[in-house]
Design a protein around this motif. Structure first.
Motif, PDB file in Angstrom:
ATOM      1  N   UNK A 216      44.261  45.897  30.006  1.00  7.10           N
ATOM      2  CA  UNK A 216      44.817  45.182  28.919  1.00  7.10           C
ATOM      3  C   UNK A 216      43.989  44.272  28.175  1.00  7.10           C
ATOM      4  N   UNK A 217      43.345  44.358  27.149  1.00  3.87           N
ATOM      5  CA  UNK A 217      42.431  43.168  26.366  1.00  3.87           C
ATOM      6  C   UNK A 217      43.057  42.649  25.385  1.00  3.87           C
ATOM      7  N   UNK A 218      43.215  41.170  25.515  1.00  2.00           N
ATOM      8  CA  UNK A 218      43.966  40.090  24.787  1.00  2.00           C
ATOM      9  C   UNK A 218      43.088  39.106  24.381  1.00  2.00           C
ATOM     10  N   UNK A 219      43.701  38.518  23.234  1.00  3.78           N
ATOM     11  CA  UNK A 219      43.134  37.260  22.742  1.00  3.78           C
ATOM     12  C   UNK A 219      43.516  36.035  23.779  1.00  3.78           C
ATOM     13  N   UNK A 220      42.781  35.181  23.628  1.00  3.80           N
ATOM     14  CA  UNK A 220      42.727  33.861  24.675  1.00  3.80           C
ATOM     15  C   UNK A 220      44.226  33.196  24.377  1.00  3.80           C
ATOM     16  N   UNK A 221      44.590  33.088  23.196  1.00  2.35           N
ATOM     17  CA  UNK A 221      45.838  32.259  22.678  1.00  2.35           C
ATOM     18  C   UNK A 221      46.982  33.164  23.027  1.00  2.35           C
ATOM     19  N   UNK A 222      46.976  34.409  23.568  1.00  2.00           N
ATOM     20  CA  UNK A 222      48.166  35.115  23.790  1.00  2.00           C
ATOM     21  C   UNK A 222      49.133  34.266  24.907  1.00  2.00           C
ATOM     22  N   UNK A 223      50.321  34.042  24.796  1.00  2.21           N
ATOM     23  CA  UNK A 223      51.094  33.469  25.660  1.00  2.21           C
ATOM     24  C   UNK A 223      51.588  34.394  26.775  1.00  2.21           C
ATOM     25  N   UNK A 224      51.394  33.581  27.963  1.00  6.93           N
ATOM     26  CA  UNK A 224      51.264  34.607  29.230  1.00  6.93           C
ATOM     27  C   UNK A 224      52.672  35.500  29.365  1.00  6.93           C
ATOM     28  N   UNK A 225      53.722  34.871  28.868  1.00  2.36           N
ATOM     29  CA  UNK A 225      54.962  35.690  28.685  1.00  2.36           C
ATOM     30  C   UNK A 225      54.914  36.930  27.742  1.00  2.36           C
TER      31      UNK A 225
ATOM     32  N   UNK B  28      32.148  24.862  30.182  1.00  4.33           N
ATOM     33  CA  UNK B  28      30.994  25.912  29.931  1.00  4.33           C
ATOM     34  C   UNK B  28      31.112  26.742  28.892  1.00  4.33           C
ATOM     35  N   UNK B  29      32.317  27.065  28.228  1.00  7.51           N
ATOM     36  CA  UNK B  29      32.238  28.157  27.065  1.00  7.51           C
ATOM     37  C   UNK B  29      33.729  28.111  26.749  1.00  7.51           C
ATOM     38  N   UNK B  30      33.753  28.806  25.457  1.00  8.35           N
ATOM     39  CA  UNK B  30      35.238  28.845  24.938  1.00  8.35           C
ATOM     40  C   UNK B  30      35.624  30.163  25.205  1.00  8.35           C
ATOM     41  N   UNK B  31      36.564  30.759  25.974  1.00 10.93           N
ATOM     42  CA  UNK B  31      37.032  31.915  26.230  1.00 10.93           C
ATOM     43  C   UNK B  31      37.920  32.445  24.891  1.00 10.93           C
ATOM     44  N   UNK B  32      37.555  33.542  24.367  1.00 11.63           N
ATOM     45  CA  UNK B  32      38.214  33.914  23.157  1.00 11.63           C
ATOM     46  C   UNK B  32      39.104  35.140  23.469  1.00 11.63           C
ATOM     47  N   UNK B  33      38.398  36.044  24.655  1.00 15.28           N
ATOM     48  CA  UNK B  33      39.324  37.187  24.743  1.00 15.28           C
ATOM     49  C   UNK B  33      39.130  37.643  26.230  1.00 15.28           C
ATOM     50  N   UNK B  34      40.066  38.493  26.699  1.00 19.38           N
ATOM     51  CA  UNK B  34      39.651  38.965  28.186  1.00 19.38           C
ATOM     52  C   UNK B  34      40.441  40.186  28.471  1.00 19.38           C
ATOM     53  N   UNK B  35      39.670  40.930  29.275  1.00 20.11           N
ATOM     54  CA  UNK B  35      40.237  42.266  29.662  1.00 20.11           C
ATOM     55  C   UNK B  35      40.648  42.114  31.166  1.00 20.11           C
ATOM     56  N   UNK B  36      42.063  42.393  31.137  1.00 22.32           N
ATOM     57  CA  UNK B  36      42.674  42.184  32.581  1.00 22.32           C
ATOM     58  C   UNK B  36      43.228  43.309  33.377  1.00 22.32           C
ATOM     59  N   UNK B  37      43.452  43.215  34.563  1.00 21.76           N
ATOM     60  CA  UNK B  37      43.943  44.193  35.281  1.00 21.76           C
ATOM     61  C   UNK B  37      45.135  44.457  35.238  1.00 21.76           C
ATOM     62  N   UNK B  38      45.868  45.866  35.153  1.00 21.80           N
ATOM     63  CA  UNK B  38      47.338  46.262  35.157  1.00 21.80           C
ATOM     64  C   UNK B  38      47.664  46.753  36.315  1.00 21.80           C
ATOM     65  N   UNK B  39      49.097  46.726  36.753  1.00 27.53           N
ATOM     66  CA  UNK B  39      49.375  47.466  37.968  1.00 27.53           C
ATOM     67  C   UNK B  39      50.451  48.128  37.669  1.00 27.53           C
ATOM     68  N   UNK B  40      50.872  49.313  38.474  1.00 19.50           N
ATOM     69  CA  UNK B  40      52.176  49.959  38.415  1.00 19.50           C
ATOM     70  C   UNK B  40      53.290  48.996  38.692  1.00 19.50           C
ATOM     71  N   UNK B  41      54.452  49.384  37.874  1.00 17.78           N
ATOM     72  CA  UNK B  41      55.682  48.479  38.057  1.00 17.78           C
ATOM     73  C   UNK B  41      56.046  48.824  39.310  1.00 17.78           C
ATOM     74  N   UNK B  42      56.474  47.866  40.146  1.00 12.87           N
ATOM     75  CA  UNK B  42      57.284  48.180  41.488  1.00 12.87           C
ATOM     76  C   UNK B  42      58.613  49.006  41.264  1.00 12.87           C
TER      77      UNK B  42
END
Ligand code: FAD
Ligand code: MLT
Ligand code: ZN
Length: 480
Positions: A117-126, A213-227
């Motif tokens: 999933x790719x999201x912008x940095x200000x996306x709230x974790x929930x 060191x830098x300002x993170x503006x977006x990230x690509x993150x790992x997804x997992x299967x739902x248990x």
């Protein structure tokens, strides 16, 4: 009110042209209240910002950094401002800008086949967790502040939380980053690659760098299967040794199903009971420690339950568990987690305290706790230990509360340095770290030179100088 210099007025004009007038807040406007961005979560520091700037996209972040770099104005990146080590608020000078990432909160893409999933940095974790769930996946990072912390802040601090024993820290969940450098250039590193050996690992350099060191503006993150099923148990254990023994048994019996292993001492649970009696803390009165365990199963609930019951039976036979309950429903399980996550707030209700976020090899934790408790009791009689945390990761929140009835402010003034030195010296002796998951911020920056390997510290200083030679990104945090 402070009078702005003419370069500062010019800069604010430029920032308004870049982000829009409504997205640059200053003290010049008497109706603007900047306190939410200037006050840290623990109320340890209230700074004063030259401006709070809220960019809407990466190009705006880059333009803001270029304008600040040209005037030598320092920038404090801020996400949800839930950090616990004073890293996301400005100093008192009135010359720094707070760069709030809150408006950059979009989910850019989900790639189900690549499990990313790719999201912008200000996306709230929930919201990020919900986006993953809506797509049928799990984004496993989970912490008490998830309703307000952002993924940019999680990456900035390399946050841990309650699922690390299975899924790792935020670092382990990240495959790519988009970053604005201290020169205002954009590094397009949003790869979803699981393998890439083309030189230095810049992604991991940025993660945990706390906006220096830098300002993170977006990230690509790992997804997992739902248990397929998730079960939670709460166990009373007779000692820290027993808790460590239970952890070993849980690893053995549950394997990768073990997704959470938290420990809580009696005093921390007594604070939850005192300040939130409606939460009904179980099994805490007759035992020095309780453990919260979670088993996530890829088969079904029946399988998870029988595995859990067999584990608890073996633990009772061996004497490392005295009593235990297994949640019967999701809402009961949530209730147990809520108790654990309420310790932080209950401690705030009780008054100011000295917080430690330390890691020690799991095998050495029982001796560390016994020795350090005794040293503290001798040096600062009457202190109350709020000891809890992520035992599965060897991470304790080994917090020290003022003696009963004592004034928290006076306690901090008179004892904070002495207590920190005592605890950190013990951490060093036991081969641990003075920051496991919260970061260094300003609060521990002065202590780092005493506890970090000098060669490592020199390399860190060299990296900072190379990437941010003007020292405009979050100065005074991590490195002094
Ligand atoms: P902020 O507080 O805004 O910033 C934190 C740091 O990251 C600052 O140095 C800031 O400059 C930097 N930063 C923020 N955004 C960016 C960006 N886009 N680019 C570069 N740098 C950036 N932490 C844990 O690890 N585990 C826990 O279990 C945990 N539980 C918590 C429970 C409670 C109740 C609270 C209040 C806090 C808890 N924390 C925990 C601490 C905190 O929530 C985490 O550190 C979180 O990762 C901070 O996210 P944030 O968005 O609030 O960041
Ligand atoms: C937690 O584990 O609850 C957090 O790290 C917050 C804290 O240390 O208080
Ligand atoms: Zn924690």
């Amino acid at each position: 009110m402070t009078t702005l210099t003419s370069p500062q007025t010019d800069l604010i004009g430029q920032l308004r042209a870049i982000c829009g007038t409504a997205n640059v807040l200053t003290h010049e406007d008497p109706s603007a209240d900047l306190s939410p961005w200037e006050q840290d979560w623990r109320k340890r520091v209230h700074g004063r910002a030259l401006a709070v700037v809220r960019p809407g996209d990466t190009a705006q972040v880059a333009a803001v950094v270029k304008a600040c770099a040209a005037t030598g104005t320092s920038i404090v990146p801020q996400g949800g401002n839930t950090g616990l080590v004073v890293g996301s608020v400005p100093d008192a000078s009135g010359t720094q800008i707070v760069l709030s990432m809150a408006r950059m909160n979009a989910v850019r893409a989900i790639d189900p086949a690549n499990l990313t999933i790719t999201v912008e940095a200000g996306c709230v974790l929930q919201n990020l967790q919900a986006a993953a769930e809506n797509a049928g996946f799990l984004f496993p990072l989970s912490l008490g502040a998830e309703g307000s912390c952002t993924i940019g802040g999680n990456l900035g601090t390399n946050a841990g939380g309650t699922q690390v024993v299975r899924y790792g820290n935020t670092r382990e969940l990240c495959l790519g980053l988009e970053v604005v450098t201290a020169q205002g250039e954009v590094w397009h590193g949003l790869s979803g690659l699981r393998k890439d050996n083309t030189g230095y690992d810049l992604r991991n350099l940025m993660i945990g760098s706390e906006g220096t060191l830098g300002i993170i503006t977006a990230a690509t993150l790992k997804l997992y299967p739902q248990p397929a099923a998730q079960l939670t148990a709460w166990a009373a254990v007779p000692s820290m040794e027993a808790a460590v023994q239970l952890l070993g048994l849980a690893h053995q019996r549950l394997g990768p199903g073990l997704t959470g292993f938290e420990v809580m001492n009696q005093f921390s649970l007594s604070l939850v009971d005192k300040h939130y009696p409606q939460l009904r803390v179980p099994l805490w009165q007759g035992t020095p420690w309780c453990v919260l365990l979670e088993n996530s199963d890829s088969e079904n609930e029946q399988h998870a339950r029988s595995q859990f019951e067999a584990l608890l039976e073996a633990a009772m036979d061996s004497g490392c568990v005295r009593d235990a309950i297994v949640a019967e429903s999701l809402s009961q399980a949530r209730g147990l987690w809520h108790i654990r996550e309420s310790i932080t707030l209950a401690q705030v209700q009780e008054g100011l305290n000295i917080k430690h976020d330390i890691s020690i090899p799991v095998s050495r934790i029982p001796d560390f706790v016994a020795e350090t408790d005794a040293l503290l009791a001798r040096e600062v009689p009457g202190v109350r230990m709020v000891d809890f945390g992520h035992l599965g990761d060897g991470n304790l929140h080994y917090n020290v509360q003022a003696p009963e009835g004592g004034d928290g402010k006076a306690f901090l003034r008179d004892f904070e340095d002495k207590v920190n030195t005592l605890v950190f010296d013990q951490v060093k002796r036991f081969g641990g770290s003075i920051s496991a998951e919260h970061g260094v911020g300003e609060l521990k920056a002065g202590k780092l030179p005493h506890y970090k390997d000098p060669t490592a510290l020199a390399m860190m200083r060299a990296v900072k100088k190379a990437l941010d030679p003007k020292n405009i990104l979050n100065p005074g945090r991590v490195l002094t």
